[in-house]
Design a protein around this motif. Structure first.
Motif, mmCIF file in Angstrom:
data_model
loop_
_atom_site.group_PDB
_atom_site.id
_atom_site.type_symbol
_atom_site.label_atom_id
_atom_site.label_comp_id
_atom_site.label_asym_id
_atom_site.label_seq_id
_atom_site.Cartn_x
_atom_site.Cartn_y
_atom_site.Cartn_z
ATOM 1 N N LYS A 189 -25.373 -57.463 -0.987
ATOM 2 C CA LYS A 189 -24.666 -56.782 0.018
ATOM 3 C C LYS A 189 -24.032 -57.994 1.013
ATOM 4 O O LYS A 189 -24.814 -58.935 1.248
ATOM 5 C CB LYS A 189 -25.690 -55.947 0.702
ATOM 6 N N ALA A 190 -22.716 -57.846 1.395
ATOM 7 C CA ALA A 190 -22.173 -58.670 2.572
ATOM 8 C C ALA A 190 -22.570 -58.376 3.850
ATOM 9 O O ALA A 190 -22.458 -57.019 4.182
ATOM 10 C CB ALA A 190 -20.707 -58.860 2.161
ATOM 11 N N TYR A 191 -23.110 -59.257 4.734
ATOM 12 C CA TYR A 191 -23.325 -58.961 6.100
ATOM 13 C C TYR A 191 -22.586 -59.891 6.860
ATOM 14 O O TYR A 191 -22.451 -61.094 6.528
ATOM 15 C CB TYR A 191 -25.013 -59.332 6.183
ATOM 16 N N GLY A 192 -22.137 -59.258 7.865
ATOM 17 C CA GLY A 192 -21.373 -60.122 8.812
ATOM 18 C C GLY A 192 -21.626 -59.711 10.434
ATOM 19 O O GLY A 192 -22.710 -59.258 10.464
ATOM 20 N N ASN A 193 -20.610 -59.765 11.226
ATOM 21 C CA ASN A 193 -20.774 -59.595 12.644
ATOM 22 C C ASN A 193 -19.832 -58.797 13.021
ATOM 23 O O ASN A 193 -19.066 -59.344 13.967
ATOM 24 C CB ASN A 193 -21.435 -60.498 13.424
ATOM 25 N N PRO A 194 -19.321 -57.484 12.818
ATOM 26 C CA PRO A 194 -18.325 -56.937 13.238
ATOM 27 C C PRO A 194 -18.070 -56.873 14.639
ATOM 28 O O PRO A 194 -17.057 -56.724 15.378
ATOM 29 C CB PRO A 194 -18.281 -55.481 12.878
ATOM 30 N N ASN A 195 -18.953 -56.885 15.765
ATOM 31 C CA ASN A 195 -19.048 -56.849 17.150
ATOM 32 C C ASN A 195 -18.921 -58.381 17.631
ATOM 33 O O ASN A 195 -19.004 -58.565 19.010
ATOM 34 C CB ASN A 195 -20.099 -55.904 17.657
ATOM 35 N N TYR A 196 -18.795 -59.438 16.970
ATOM 36 C CA TYR A 196 -18.904 -60.779 17.399
ATOM 37 C C TYR A 196 -17.622 -60.776 18.377
ATOM 38 O O TYR A 196 -16.382 -60.325 17.992
ATOM 39 C CB TYR A 196 -18.802 -61.651 16.180
ATOM 40 N N ASP A 197 -17.876 -61.530 19.349
ATOM 41 C CA ASP A 197 -16.779 -61.889 20.390
ATOM 42 C C ASP A 197 -16.877 -63.603 20.633
ATOM 43 O O ASP A 197 -17.696 -63.912 20.956
ATOM 44 C CB ASP A 197 -17.231 -61.298 21.909
ATOM 45 N N PRO A 198 -15.749 -63.951 20.173
ATOM 46 C CA PRO A 198 -15.393 -65.578 20.289
ATOM 47 C C PRO A 198 -15.509 -65.883 21.592
ATOM 48 O O PRO A 198 -15.928 -67.123 21.901
ATOM 49 C CB PRO A 198 -14.189 -65.471 19.528
ATOM 50 N N ALA A 199 -15.254 -65.098 22.535
ATOM 51 C CA ALA A 199 -15.367 -65.727 23.852
ATOM 52 C C ALA A 199 -16.780 -65.572 24.315
ATOM 53 O O ALA A 199 -16.975 -66.698 25.282
ATOM 54 C CB ALA A 199 -14.856 -64.639 24.992
ATOM 55 N N LYS A 200 -18.020 -65.370 23.663
ATOM 56 C CA LYS A 200 -19.314 -65.341 24.129
ATOM 57 C C LYS A 200 -19.795 -66.240 22.945
ATOM 58 O O LYS A 200 -21.125 -66.335 22.703
ATOM 59 C CB LYS A 200 -19.929 -63.971 23.903
ATOM 60 N N ALA A 201 -18.929 -67.039 22.317
ATOM 61 C CA ALA A 201 -19.588 -68.188 21.331
ATOM 62 C C ALA A 201 -20.939 -68.726 21.639
ATOM 63 O O ALA A 201 -21.870 -68.873 20.798
ATOM 64 C CB ALA A 201 -18.520 -68.730 20.512
ATOM 65 N N ASN A 202 -21.041 -69.068 23.080
ATOM 66 C CA ASN A 202 -22.341 -69.813 23.551
ATOM 67 C C ASN A 202 -22.977 -69.268 24.276
ATOM 68 O O ASN A 202 -23.809 -69.730 25.197
ATOM 69 C CB ASN A 202 -21.641 -71.242 23.907
ATOM 70 N N ARG A 203 -22.866 -67.909 24.370
ATOM 71 C CA ARG A 203 -23.527 -67.044 25.373
ATOM 72 C C ARG A 203 -24.190 -65.711 24.418
ATOM 73 O O ARG A 203 -23.839 -65.881 23.151
ATOM 74 C CB ARG A 203 -22.707 -66.420 26.413
#
Length: 192
Positions: free
Chosen positions: A103-117
């Motif tokens: 099964k493939a797992y990702g992060n559909p709610n990932y926000d690139p603007a918060k990459a280090n937060r």
């Protein structure tokens, strides 16, 4: 005045050479763990069975950075992990797509603007019920989870678990008292 200028130039050169030597020595002596993706580690398990040690971290996590610097770069830890484990890193709030048990797992709610937060939790971190960073997750030779180990670990603290799981000693520990006996009898060899 010319003599003082020559002395100053000579001192700067000596200082530069000293610092360059020091930096090179520190860099060369730091041991690196051979980090893989989970997909790579599971594929390697099929050819040569070994357990997997997965470091689940985040970019904003201070103790995660300490674990990397103080523990994973410790020569004894790195040598032991490289010899006996497949080592995997997973950003618990990253956006990589990872396959586990077909099964493939990702992060559909990932926000690139918060990459280090703080960001959305990766689906695989949620699947493994990771709620603290860092967490070191151990898997057996068939990629079944053994247990999570939450929080920062010094080299001697991590050594106990690395050796316990590598030797399958955990299979004989059924109670907290049995673990306490094992813990108290364990003689750490790693420095740190």
């Amino acid at each position: 005045m010319k003599l003082n200028t020559l002395k100053l130039i000579a001192m700067k050169k000596i200082t530069f050479v000293f610092l360059l030597t020091l930096i090179t020595t520190v860099y060369v002596s730091a041991q690196e763990i051979n980090w893989l993706t989970l997909d790579e580690a599971i594929a390697l398990q099929k050819k040569e069975p070994k357990k997997i040690m997965m470091d689940i971290y985040t970019n904003w996590c201070g103790p995660c950075k300490m674990l990397d610097k103080n523990t994973f770069q410790n020569k004894e830890v790195a040598d032991y992990v490289n010899k006996h484990y497949y080592a995997v890193k997973l950003n618990g709030e990253g956006n990589d797509v990872v396959t586990y048990k077909d099964k493939a797992y990702g992060n559909p709610n990932y926000d690139p603007a918060k990459a280090n937060r703080r960001n959305s939790a990766h689906e695989l971190a949620r699947y493994f019920q990771i709620n603290a960073y860092p967490t070191v997750l151990f898997f057996d030779e068939t990629a079944e989870v053994i247990t999570p180990l939450r929080g920062y670990q010094t080299p001697p603290q991590l050594e106990l678990y690395l050796k316990m799981f590598k030797n399958d000693d955990h299979k004989n520990i059924k109670t907290q008292d049995e673990f306490n006996t094992y813990y108290n009898a364990f003689k750490a060899e790693f420095k740190g």
